[in-house]
Design a protein around this motif. Structure first.
Motif, PDB file in Angstrom:
ATOM      1  N   GLN A 124      25.340  21.180  30.545  1.00 39.19           N
ATOM      2  CA  GLN A 124      24.677  22.134  29.641  1.00 39.19           C
ATOM      3  C   GLN A 124      23.212  21.692  29.195  1.00 39.19           C
ATOM      4  OE1 GLN A 124      26.989  23.427  26.373  1.00 39.19           O
ATOM      5  NE2 GLN A 124      26.863  21.362  25.486  1.00 39.19           N
ATOM      6  N   GLU A 125      22.043  22.547  29.000  1.00 44.08           N
ATOM      7  CA  GLU A 125      21.121  22.078  28.550  1.00 44.08           C
ATOM      8  C   GLU A 125      21.037  21.463  27.336  1.00 44.08           C
ATOM      9  OE1 GLU A 125      16.828  21.868  28.171  1.00 44.08           O
ATOM     10  OE2 GLU A 125      17.946  23.022  29.945  1.00 44.08           O
ATOM     11  N   GLY A 126      20.363  20.341  26.825  1.00 48.72           N
ATOM     12  CA  GLY A 126      20.284  19.584  25.841  1.00 48.72           C
ATOM     13  C   GLY A 126      21.438  18.564  25.211  1.00 48.72           C
ATOM     14  N   ASP A 127      22.392  18.302  26.387  1.00 47.22           N
ATOM     15  CA  ASP A 127      23.418  17.544  26.104  1.00 47.22           C
ATOM     16  C   ASP A 127      23.068  15.919  26.274  1.00 47.22           C
ATOM     17  OD1 ASP A 127      23.245  17.195  28.835  1.00 47.22           O
ATOM     18  OD2 ASP A 127      25.156  18.264  29.410  1.00 47.22           O
ATOM     19  N   ARG A 128      21.857  15.852  26.575  1.00 46.40           N
ATOM     20  CA  ARG A 128      21.122  14.541  26.955  1.00 46.40           C
ATOM     21  C   ARG A 128      21.898  13.750  28.220  1.00 46.40           C
ATOM     22  NH1 ARG A 128      17.637  12.822  23.026  1.00 46.40           N
ATOM     23  NH2 ARG A 128      18.028  10.543  23.661  1.00 46.40           N
TER      24      ARG A 128
END
Length: 389
Positions: free
Chosen positions: A97-101
């Motif tokens: 997912q977006e933003g999970d680094r």
């Protein structure tokens, strides 16, 4: 991934467009024109390849290494160089997912249009995440790069000097006509030691699927042909019907010789994994936020979030005793599919698939097979259900 060659003129046009837009933006595109270093050219000649020959990239998060392979005159790939990775972020496991680094894991494709000579991270190229399988599974995010600046928030971060050389090698391969560069991204090197150590990790099924592609490359030294069906990767297979990433795979045709060679390697690896599992304790490795190659340890202050580079923590995992699995298995013939699923998961973790299958009532075979499709660790159960396949 199908290997196709672009005419050099077409590649030149693509790069011209990139260079023009870069010059209009900030004039940093001269960085992308740096030549391949003379010592690297000399090594190419020594190995029997050229700067214009196709290339392939392999990356390993745990070891923090990025490999460059070049195609030789016989069509096989030869290892050219290994670059220590200056920084990667997140944990072992795929990006979802977006933003999970998370640095993604899987098989990706890099085209000339994904090269960025105007990157604020010195130079960069987009690895191609999300691919078709990622999108079908609902994985979000994007713009995952290999770049310089030793700063990562989900990317493969190198030093400026490293990315300049890698970019030059890629540019030369595109100039030679390569249409797309395959990038194989792994959590770690697919060794028996690593797989034994991580055998109870929640991602082990996915990692075993990646190992199938790894084994094809290791056996053939040629670029694996990548496709998607049944919520997984399939390699070097010709389908008899339409391929859909989330639907069951149609009948697949494979080269018998390749199947035999890859199966022999996998069987040997599985034997070693089973042997090591008797002495190697299973663990889950947790990072504060990714890592970097040990060679950069004395320069940690140059990396993004140096305070997070404290080394991973290994959390011991408990294997369910085989006796408990046997007891659950004996109940399968009379219990509901809910109990069937629980026993199947326990058996998958304890490598007791045959015990479950022997006690499994025929009416539960469909549920068990479906679980095997959804959860990679239970692939051994599916194999036991279909021994002739």
């Amino acid at each position: 991934m199908e290997h196709r060659i672009l005419k050099p003129a077409a590649v030149a046009v693509a790069f011209a467009g990139l260079s023009l837009s870069a010059c209009q933006d900030s004039g940093l595109s001269h960085r992308s024109l740096a030549p391949v270093p003379p010592e690297t050219l000399a090594k190419m000649a020594q190995l029997g390849t050229t700067k214009e020959a196709p290339m392939l990239i392999r990356a390993y998060k745990k070891e923090a290494e990025l490999e460059i392979w070049k195609q030789g005159a016989d069509g096989n790939y030869i290892h050219l160089k290994t670059f220590p990775m200056c920084r990667w972020s997140g944990q072992l496991g795929p990006k979802t997912q977006e933003g999970d680094r998370q640095v993604p894991e899987g098989f990706y494709s890099i085209t000339p249009a994904q090269m960025n000579p105007n990157s604020s991270y010195y130079l960069s190229f987009n690895v191609g995440y999300p691919n078709q399988l990622d999108r079908a599974l609902g994985h979000t995010g994007g713009t995952i790069m290999v770049h310089g600046a030793c700063s990562s928030a989900g990317c493969f971060s190198m030093t400026d000097a490293q990315i300049a050389e890698i970019y030059a090698i890629a540019r030369s391969s595109f100039d030679g006509g390569q249409r797309a560069i395959q990038m194989q991204s792994y959590p770690f090197r697919m060794t028996a030691e690593n797989l034994a150590k991580h055998r109870l990790d929640a991602n082990i099924g996915f990692w075993k699927n990646l190992k199938e592609g790894n084994d094809v490359f290791e056996v053939t030294k040629q670029e694996p042909q990548v496709a998607f069906c049944g919520r997984r990767y399939v390699f070097n297979a010709t389908p008899s019907g339409a391929m859909d990433p989330v639907s069951a795979c149609p009948p697949l045709k494979r080269d018998p010789e390749l199947v035999a060679s890859v199966s022999a390697k996998a069987a040997k690896d599985d034997e070693k994994i089973a042997e090591l599992s008797q002495s190697v304790k299973p663990v889950r490795v947790v990072y504060e936020d990714g890592g970097q190659h040990p060679s950069f340890a004395s320069k940690a202050g140059e990396a993004s979030r140096p305070e997070a580079l404290t080394g991973p923590t290994e959390i011991a995992l408990e294997e369910k005793p085989a006796r408990a699995v046997d007891k659950s298995a004996q109940q399968l013939a009379t219990k509901s599919p809910v109990v069937t699923m629980a026993a199947a998961k326990a058996a998958a973790q304890s490598h007791e698939a045959s015990t479950v299958v022997r006690a499994l009532a025929p009416e539960h075979h469909r549920e068990m097979s479906a679980l095997a499709d959804e959860n990679g660790p239970t692939a051994s159960i599916k194999k036991a259900l279909n021994p002739k396949k």
